[in-house]
Design a protein around this motif. Structure first.
Motif: not given
Length: 138
Positions: A19, A32, A35-36, A39, A83, A87, A111-112
């Motif tokens: 990150l 964040l 989210a990781l 995923y 993410p 990053h 992730v995105r």
């Protein structure tokens, strides 16, 4: 009958998170990290740690990124998860970091992915749906 893989305690491929957090709130950081982790749970990956780069002035060789490269040299490490491409840093630094990750033999998972312009779906007539079919944009 054997249980499905999803119902067994198995270790997925080992990944490390990265990150880049400059002047972000604790809530944003927590989101964040979550989210990781989510995923990784969804893709059966083992998130073994997260490196956080907080210094914009260090260039591509920040302490966090150097630490990431060190763990990528360990056996059985699959890759890095972030993410979004941003990053890894500004474009020039991100390109250098991406090359270093790939040179280590690791994969970079996002992730995105990069933002792309939304393309309208051409409509030449009514859309027919069949049971069990999901329409997806290419």
């Amino acid at each position: 009958m054997e249980p499905l893989t999803e119902h067994r305690q198995v270790n997925g491929p080992v990944v490390y998170g990265f990150l880049r957090l400059l002047r972000v709130s604790r809530a944003r950081q927590d989101a964040l990290v979550a989210a990781l982790a989510e995923y990784c749970r969804n893709h059966e990956l083992q998130l073994s740690g997260i490196f956080i780069d907080r210094d914009a002035s260090t260039g591509p060789a920040s302490a966090a990124f150097t630490g990431l490269l060190d763990v990528l040299a360990l056996p059985d490490v699959y890759g890095v998860i972030a993410p979004a491409p941003s990053h890894l840093g500004p474009k020039a630094i991100a390109a250098q970091r991406r090359r270093r990750i790939e040179a280590s033999g690791s994969r970079l998972l996002l992730v995105r992915g990069p933002r792309t312009a939304h393309r309208p779906v051409p409509r030449s007539g009514p859309v027919r749906r069949h049971p069990g079919t999901t329409l997806a944009e290419s």
